[in-house]
Scaffold this active site. Structure first.
Site, PDB file in Angstrom:
ATOM      1  N   CYS A   1      37.726  50.292  36.806  1.00 50.66           N
ATOM      2  CA  CYS A   1      37.207  49.617  37.996  1.00 50.66           C
ATOM      3  C   CYS A   1      36.004  48.780  37.581  1.00 50.66           C
ATOM      4  O   CYS A   1      35.031  49.315  37.056  1.00 50.66           O
ATOM      5  CB  CYS A   1      36.769  50.626  39.050  1.00 50.66           C
ATOM      6  SG  CYS A   1      37.849  52.072  39.186  1.00 50.66           S
TER       7      CYS A   1
ATOM      8  N   GLU B   1      32.577  45.192  47.973  1.00 50.62           N
ATOM      9  CA  GLU B   1      33.517  44.500  47.103  1.00 50.62           C
ATOM     10  C   GLU B   1      34.756  44.024  47.841  1.00 50.62           C
ATOM     11  O   GLU B   1      35.228  44.657  48.783  1.00 50.62           O
ATOM     12  CB  GLU B   1      33.967  45.435  45.973  1.00 50.62           C
ATOM     13  CG  GLU B   1      32.857  45.858  45.048  1.00 50.62           C
ATOM     14  CD  GLU B   1      33.352  46.703  43.890  1.00 50.62           C
ATOM     15  OE1 GLU B   1      32.717  46.638  42.816  1.00 50.62           O
ATOM     16  OE2 GLU B   1      34.354  47.429  44.050  1.00 50.62           O
TER      17      GLU B   1
END
Length: 290
Positions: free
Chosen positions: A145, A207
C-alpha cells in the site's frame, strides 16, 4: 450525494458471504480521459522548493525521534494531490499529506494504490507494517500500500500506467519482489475508493485509492525498514485473522483500507480471481466513497 469522504470509524465487522454485498454509495466521475494531469511545468522552482522544504523541516523539528529512513521518505516523496473525481490538482510532500491537522483543514486528498497479490494457489500475500512506519505501524494489511509520486512515469493516465508503475516500484522497495516477477501489464486495476482514516492524534490518511490485483508466484525479500512480517493466507485463514482483530487478540490490528476492501469487495473479487474472470469485476469509472 455529497462528494465529501466520510471519516473512517473503527467498528466490529464480520466477513460477508459472497452473496451478501450491500449497495454502496458511489461517485460517478467523468471519463478518466477528461481529467488532465497537472503538467510537471507547474513544479515550483528549485529555490522555492528549497524554501518550502526548509520550512517543512522546521515544522518537523518535534519529530526528531522519527526513523531516519521514514523521515527521508516523508520529505523526499511528493504525493499527487487530486480532487474527489481523481483529477490532478497539484503535489505536496508526503509529510504534509499525512498530518491529520492538515488533512482536516485543507485539501490533502492524494492518489494512492493498494495491491492484492495472489500466488498460483490463490492465497493472498499479507504484510505487517514495520514498527518504524509513521502511519499505522505494526498493523496487518494487504500485500503493498503506497502512493504514486509526482513524476512523469507515475503520472501517466492512459490505462492507469502511472499507478501500475508505482506499484511495481514499491513491491521492490518494500518486499524485494523483482520487477520481472510483477510486470506492469499483469496488474489489473479493479476499481477505486475514497476514504479518510486517522492513525493517531497526529497522523492519518485521506486517499483516493486504486485497487490493483495480480496473480503471480514471486520471490520475496522483505525490507525490514518497511515490513515486519509477511504471510500467505487462504480464505479461512483470513477469516481467523479478522476474528482475532475483532476480539483484540494478540494485539492484532488491521489497516482501515484493507478492512474496507475486505468487508465491501474482497470475497466477490476473490471468486473472480479463482475463476480467472477478474476482468468481469473491473469498474474503473466508479469511485466508491467509503
Amino acid at each position: 450525494m455529497s462528494l465529501t469522504s466520510r471519516l473512517y470509524k473503527p467498528r466490529l465487522f464480520s466477513l460477508p458471504s459472497q452473496h451478501s454485498f450491500r449497495a454502496l454509495p458511489i461517485l460517478s466521475p467523468p471519463l478518466r480521459s477528461s481529467c488532465i494531469p497537472a503538467p510537471l511545468s507547474v513544479r515550483a522552482s528549485l529555490s522555492t522548493r528549497s524554501i518550502a522544504t526548509s520550512i517543512a523541516m522546521g515544522e518537523a523539528a518535534a519529530d526528531a525521534g522519527m526513523d531516519a529512513v521514514q523521515r527521508r521518505l516523508m520529505f523526499d516523496d511528493e504525493c499527487i494531490l487530486v480532487d474527489e473525481v481523481d483529477c490532478v490538482v497539484g503535489h505536496e510532500s508526503k509529510y504534509n499529506c499525512h498530518l491529520w491537522e492538515k488533512i482536516e483543514s485543507g485539501n490533502m486528498l492524494h492518489r494512492a494504490f493498494t495491491v492484492f497479490l495472489f500466488n498460483s494457489k490463490f492465497e493472498l500475500l499479507l504484510q505487517q507494517r514495520s514498527a518504524t512506519k509513521v502511519t499505522f505501524p505494526l498493523v496487518w494489511t494487504n500485500t503493498c500500500c503506497s502512493h504514486p509520486l509526482y513524476r512523469e512515469s507515475e503520472l501517466i493516465d492512459e490505462n492507469n500506467l502511472g499507478v501500475r508503475n508505482a506499484a511495481q516500484r514499491k513491491l521492490l522497495d518494500e518486499l524485494g519482489i523483482p520487477a520481472e516477477d510483477v510486470p506492469v501489464d499483469e496488474f489489473t486495476p479493479v476499481s477505486r475508493m475514497l476514504y479518510k482514516a486517522p492513525s493517531d492524534g497526529k497522523w492519518g490518511e485521506h486517499e483516493l485509492d486504486y485497487l490493483l490485483f495480480i496473480v503471480r508466484d514471486v520471490g520475496i525479500h522483505p525490507n525490514p525498514d518497511e515490513v515486519a512480517d509477511i504471510k500467505y493466507v487462504n480464505r479461512e485463514q483470513l477469516k481467523e485473522l479478522l476474528r482475532k482483530a475483532d476480539a483484540g487478540e494478540e494485539g492484532l490490528k488491521l489497516s482501515p483500507w484493507f478492512r474496507l476492501v475486505v468487508d465491501n469487495f474482497l470475497p466477490k473479487w476473490w471468486d473472480h480471481v479463482e475463476k480467472g474472470t477478474l476482468s468481469e469485476a473491473v469498474d474503473m469509472k466508479t469511485i466508491h466513497n467509503l
